[in-house]
Enzyme design. Structure first.
Site, mmCIF file in Angstrom:
data_model
loop_
_atom_site.group_PDB
_atom_site.id
_atom_site.type_symbol
_atom_site.label_atom_id
_atom_site.label_comp_id
_atom_site.label_asym_id
_atom_site.label_seq_id
_atom_site.Cartn_x
_atom_site.Cartn_y
_atom_site.Cartn_z
ATOM 1 N N SER A 1 -9.105 0.702 6.491
ATOM 2 C CA SER A 1 -8.935 -0.445 5.083
ATOM 3 C C SER A 1 -9.282 0.622 3.799
ATOM 4 C CB SER A 1 -9.424 -1.610 4.814
ATOM 5 O OG SER A 1 -8.904 -2.653 4.430
ATOM 6 N N CYS B 1 -2.546 -7.836 -1.758
ATOM 7 C CA CYS B 1 -3.746 -8.243 -1.393
ATOM 8 C C CYS B 1 -3.916 -8.342 -3.110
ATOM 9 C CB CYS B 1 -4.086 -6.918 -0.786
ATOM 10 S SG CYS B 1 -4.106 -7.015 1.108
ATOM 11 N N ASP C 1 0.705 -1.322 0.009
ATOM 12 C CA ASP C 1 -0.076 -0.085 0.065
ATOM 13 C C ASP C 1 0.768 1.702 -0.044
ATOM 14 O OD1 ASP C 1 -1.423 -1.829 0.267
ATOM 15 O OD2 ASP C 1 -3.162 -1.059 1.569
ATOM 16 N N LYS C 2 1.646 1.848 0.866
ATOM 17 C CA LYS C 2 2.582 2.919 0.796
ATOM 18 C C LYS C 2 3.568 2.835 -0.162
ATOM 19 C CE LYS C 2 -0.135 3.196 4.371
ATOM 20 N NZ LYS C 2 -1.557 1.745 3.893
#
Length: 565
Positions: A476, A201, A130-131
């Protein structure tokens, strides 16, 4: 594409022969086995977030090797550079998840120190969890040297008793188990089978959303997002990016040539068309801020949310799989199907405009709907304001317009996620309540704590349709059940309206009116504000303490240090 021939411009990495910088660098690099000829080539940083702490990053070393070999073959000199490697599912265990967002900016600064300090000529960024993508994009925008992204792929998911299960299901299932809704055996089986390969994910969470955004911005080669981490296509893309970055250096094609208003428009519209993660909002704003572009990304989300229909909805927002999106054309297919809504004048690392890249292209399947036949013509992400969020707040609705879109209920207030979850478990939270979870903002956290465990606990207790949440924390990018207002700005810390609420204040969330309000008069709010003590710094030490003191406002993307007004 520039007509400048290769080798015709000076490289910033080449110092004058006989100078101090030349001499000490030559001593270091000769000891590494490099030749004098090697040292004249374009010097390319390969930004790698490899880590053994999370499956998201476990395959990146292999990708880095492919990129480096391709750079060498194209006449460049690669240097692998490591940075922090945060995974929400691993690194949110400490400080209630407050390390997650600040690590984005740590990545940016890691890159600046190593690439700008060494005066390298270009970068290939391996975008994974994500980051990493946002942090790398911010560094590219800040340093403004030729940069290209390699999308490093999503993981294969599994099954339990013939039913699909992935990491998002495990995350949600843990909340259900905490409320007694599923057994430990079931949760254990889900966690055993959810992940079948390296990669991020497999749902349309923040990672796959940002991968698609990177392509929509023009910062990766077309047709590269999303992509299976277990397939050969990703490695072929990596090799092509390694070749392309060397040409980009000679052409002097820089991120700020690409990260224009048109590029940000395409990225925002891609997010809406994919019913993608709400976390894209602050990340795109941070990139725009670092690029000194003057682009108001929050304003774009507000402006375009009612204009862009949902053309593909990947689990958990919809029923399509991420594999179906990839096979149906991915981000390139979305941009094609957006038709006149897409800005064809936007540029790309490929050296062409979006219009040129899409000319003659047709998505290979019907997974991505045309504008004339969307999945939904209502916004999947809704930006709201009101006396509780005068600056902005965000609701992720996805396709769930079959539920109550206006609720009014009494505030039940918590300052810590664990206390709120315990309140759900013990019955303090009841149907009709609006749970306020505050003090999780950028400075109040510090570091913007995670509120999703509370949301999942409410769902697990069977209250998802009857209890709403308002929070200054982050959520989320995957699964937000119920009516949840997140990232309320200004935050509670420092006197934001959320911090002035008292137990029992009536709150109204009105999706269609784009409002979140408390039934408290301005005079009463002013009285409460006057009675508050002056905000104090936390007793936090280390990186979070630095972040607390340096982080800027949310409407600038929560970047560090001074920002242009």
């Amino acid at each position: 594409m520039s007509d400048t021939p290769k080798n015709s411009r000076a490289l910033r990495s080449n110092f004058g022969i006989g100078s101090s910088f030349w001499a000490v660098r030559r001593a270091q690099w000769r000891a590494l086995g490099l030749s004098d000829d090697d040292m004249t080539r374009p010097k390319i940083a390969v930004i790698n977030t490899s880590s053994e702490l999370a499956i998201c990053f476990s395959h990146l070393d292999h990708i880095a090797e492919r990129v480096k070999q391709s750079i060498r073959d194209a006449g460049g000199l690669p240097f692998e550079v490591r940075t922090a490697a945060p995974s929400d599912f691993i690194h949110s265990a400490g400080s209630a998840g407050r390390y997650i967002l600040p690590t984005r900016d740590l990545i940016t600064n890691d890159i600046e120190v190593q690439v700008e300090g060494a005066q390298l000529d270009g970068m290939v960024c391996l975008a994974s969890c994500d980051k990493t993508g946002p942090g790398q994009l911010m560094a590219a925008a800040r340093l403004n040297i030729p940069t290209i992204f390699v999308i490093c792929g999503y993981q294969d998911s599994g099954e339990v008793d013939g039913q699909h299960v992935d990491i998002e299901d495990v995350f949600l299932g843990a909340g259900h188990h905490a409320m007694g809704a599923i057994s430990l055996d079931r949760l254990t089986a889900m966690s055993e089978n959810a992940i079948r390969s390296p990669g991020v994910c497999s749902g349309m969470g923040t990672a796959n959303s940002m991968h698609s955004v990177i392509e929509a911005l023009g910062m990766s080669l077309p047709g590269t997002a999303p992509v299976r981490a277990s397939g050969t296509k990703m490695l072929d893309n990596a090799a092509e990016a390694g070749r392309r970055i060397v040409d980009m250096v000679w052409e002097d094609l820089r991120p700020r040539d690409i990260l224009t208003e048109a590029a940000f428009e395409n990225a925002v519209k891609t997010v809406f068309a994919l019913s993608a993660s709400i976390n894209t909002v602050k990340h795109l704003q941070a990139v725009a801020t670092e690029a000194q572009s003057g682009v108001d990304v929050y304003g774009m989300y507000e402006r375009f949310m009612d204009d862009v229909p949902v053309l593909c909805a990947v689990r958990p927002s919809g029923t399509s799989s991420i594999e179906e999106l990839e096979d149906g054309g991915g981000a390139r297919g979305i941009l094609k199907q957006l038709g006149p809504l897409a800005r064809g004048d936007a540029r790309s690392v490929a050296g062409k405009s979006l219009a040129e890249l899409l000319e003659g292209y047709t998505p290979p399947t019907d997974t991505i709907r045309p504008l004339s036949d969307p999945i939904s013509d209502r916004p999947a992400i809704v930006m709201v304001r009101g006396n509780l969020a005068p600056d902005m707040a965000i609701i992720k609705l996805g396709l769930r317009y079959d539920r109550k879109l206006k609720v009014t209920g009494p505030a039940v207030i918590f300052e810590q996620p664990n206390d709120a979850i315990e309140g759900v478990r013990t019955g303090k939270v009841k149907a009709g309540d609006v749970v306020v979870l505050r003090g999780l903002g950028l400075k109040g956290g510090p570091g913007m704590g995670m509120a999703s465990r509370l949301v999942f606990a409410i769902e697990g207790a069977g209250l998802g349709a009857d209890v709403s949440v308002v929070t200054d924390g982050q959520l989320s990018g995957l699964v937000n059940k119920g009516l949840v207002v997140g990232e309320v700005s200004p935050e509670a810390h420092g006197g934001g309206p959320l911090g002035l609420l008292v137990e029992g204040d009536m709150i109204t969330i009105d999706v269609l009116a784009r409002r979140v309000d408390a039934d408290v008069s301005p005079e009463e709010m002013a009285r409460r504000a006057a009675a508050l003590p002056a905000p104090a710094l936390s007793d936090q030490r280390g990186w979070l303490s630095i972040y607390e003191r340096a982080v800027g406002p949310m409407d600038k993307g929560a970047t560090l240090g001074p920002v242009d007004s």
